[in-house]
Design an enzyme around this catalytic site. Sequence first.
Site, PDB file in Angstrom:
ATOM      1  N   LYS A 152      35.430   6.968  38.518  1.00 47.69           N
ATOM      2  CA  LYS A 152      34.556   8.151  38.461  1.00 47.69           C
ATOM      3  C   LYS A 152      34.817   8.953  39.727  1.00 47.69           C
ATOM      4  CE  LYS A 152      31.309  10.564  36.470  1.00 47.69           C
ATOM      5  NZ  LYS A 152      31.515  11.294  35.188  1.00 47.69           N
ATOM      6  N   ASP A 159      33.561   8.049  31.803  1.00 48.73           N
ATOM      7  CA  ASP A 159      32.864   8.596  30.628  1.00 48.73           C
ATOM      8  C   ASP A 159      33.872   8.964  29.540  1.00 48.73           C
ATOM      9  OD1 ASP A 159      33.804  10.565  32.366  1.00 48.73           O
ATOM     10  OD2 ASP A 159      32.121  11.936  32.051  1.00 48.73           O
ATOM     11  N   ASP A 185      32.403  -4.536  26.800  1.00 48.32           N
ATOM     12  CA  ASP A 185      31.507  -4.744  25.651  1.00 48.32           C
ATOM     13  C   ASP A 185      31.854  -3.760  24.531  1.00 48.32           C
ATOM     14  OD1 ASP A 185      30.077  -6.761  26.919  1.00 48.32           O
ATOM     15  OD2 ASP A 185      28.127  -5.963  26.311  1.00 48.32           O
ATOM     16  N   TYR A 190      27.990  -4.629  42.182  1.00 46.07           N
ATOM     17  CA  TYR A 190      27.476  -5.954  41.832  1.00 46.07           C
ATOM     18  C   TYR A 190      27.124  -6.781  43.066  1.00 46.07           C
ATOM     19  CZ  TYR A 190      28.113  -6.442  36.769  1.00 46.07           C
ATOM     20  OH  TYR A 190      27.990  -6.363  35.407  1.00 46.07           O
ATOM     21  N   ASP A 228      32.490  -4.036  33.127  1.00 44.41           N
ATOM     22  CA  ASP A 228      31.444  -4.740  32.374  1.00 44.41           C
ATOM     23  C   ASP A 228      31.089  -3.941  31.128  1.00 44.41           C
ATOM     24  OD1 ASP A 228      29.325  -6.586  31.819  1.00 44.41           O
ATOM     25  OD2 ASP A 228      27.917  -5.104  32.612  1.00 44.41           O
TER      26      ASP A 228
HETATM   27  C1  IPM Z   1      29.710 -10.314  31.733  1.00 47.60           C
HETATM   28  C2  IPM Z   1      28.207 -10.406  31.800  1.00 47.60           C
HETATM   29  C3  IPM Z   1      27.790 -10.663  33.252  1.00 47.60           C
HETATM   30  C4  IPM Z   1      28.239  -9.482  34.057  1.00 47.60           C
HETATM   31  C5  IPM Z   1      26.282 -10.954  33.464  1.00 47.60           C
HETATM   32  C6  IPM Z   1      25.821 -12.132  32.651  1.00 47.60           C
HETATM   33  C7  IPM Z   1      25.941 -11.154  34.914  1.00 47.60           C
HETATM   34  O1  IPM Z   1      27.613  -9.277  31.273  1.00 47.60           O
HETATM   35  O2  IPM Z   1      30.387 -11.283  32.121  1.00 47.60           O
HETATM   36  O3  IPM Z   1      30.196  -9.283  31.283  1.00 47.60           O
HETATM   37  O4  IPM Z   1      27.529  -8.481  34.156  1.00 47.60           O
HETATM   38  O5  IPM Z   1      29.327  -9.554  34.620  1.00 47.60           O
HETATM   39 MG    MG Z   2      28.988  -7.930  30.362  1.00 48.03          MG
END
Ligand code: IPM
Ligand code: MG
Length: 358
Positions: free
Chosen positions: A192, A224, A252, A137, A248
């Site tokens: 990884k 993975d 999700d 990042y 990240d």
């Molecule tokens: C998160 C989001 C951010 C990230 C984006 C908006 C930059 O996806 O907080 O998970 O990738 O960290």
């Molecule tokens: Mg995110």
Amino acid sequence: MTKKIAILPGDGIGPEIIEQAKRVLSALPVDIDTETAMVGGAAYDKHGHPLPEKTLELAKNSDAILFGAVGDWKYDSLERDLRPEQAILGLRKHLGLFANFRPAILFPELAHASSLKPDLVAGLDILIMRELTGDIYFGQPRGVRVLDEGPFKGEMQGFDTMHYAESEVRRIAHVAFQAAKKRNKKLCNVDKANVLETSQFWRDIVTEVAKEYPDVELTHMYVDNAAMQLVRAPKEFDVIVTGNLFGDILSDAAAMLTGSIGMLPSASLNASKQGLYEPIHGSAPDIAGKGVANPLAMILSVAMLLRYSLDMSPLADKVESAVSSVLRQGYRTPDLYQEGTIKVSTSEMGDAILKALN
Ligand code: IPM
Ligand code: MG
């Protein structure tokens, strides 16, 4: 002493959900002083920068930051430094908010809203500890260059750099082990290491830190496989520690297990325990302004703020119970709506929370 809270609504559904979070805060007996500032695309439109100096100063001088969301497709063509996402990345970096707590907890009432079978997720309570200020990042160099050798000679090439310094790994590992110690004492390191040098180094350091926590069981998993296990048997996990990029993605996936990405709060802390609190979902421009956004992740972020930055765990519990209670009563924003439940708007969900709080 009065604590200072910076409120940064941002873009898309950010302002709508922050509105409900503010109502929750003002219904609680807390001694706080709040100040609102612009961030993201909204700040770019008004001040020409997604993270104006004034907003950054306010954030730096606050005990905690309540952050909505940033981003909108209409800024996609701007140069990277001016895109809304730079606001949240800049805040994380400038404030050194390296420890990102992303709990994925399933409220029993939402077991049927999960994309997995109810018995796979019933009682789910995992914590993803994501490193937030390093990795690919922020790694330098990065950019687009012309190749002057190799099979693609003469072509343009996009590139980024993944790296972690020893102290960066150590400090997140310590936070993760300490969190695991307070829970079920199981920590799974996700990396990884079979492919990446950075990951092998990360794994070696985490293994070394583990010696200081003999009562926590440490396991290692490739990312993975971790993605697969998360959707196969998520309850096998207690605490997951991982780098910025993998965290990240996995968070999700974990969010969906709980029924909706609109349910997951997060806390990002630095070494002096200053914290930024934000839902893990984004600005969702497609549903912005329609009054359909789920404000619960934002409200649960308020609970995390109370717990971590204001040291008010009983009040945090109270907010979390209010969320349980409205779900039990059947209130659902459209992301969670199913037959037999009561469909409510963003602000009606806020009304229900306030009622449950009183
Ligand atoms: C998160 C989001 C951010 C990230 C984006 C908006 C930059 O996806 O907080 O998970 O990738 O960290
Ligand atoms: Mg995110």
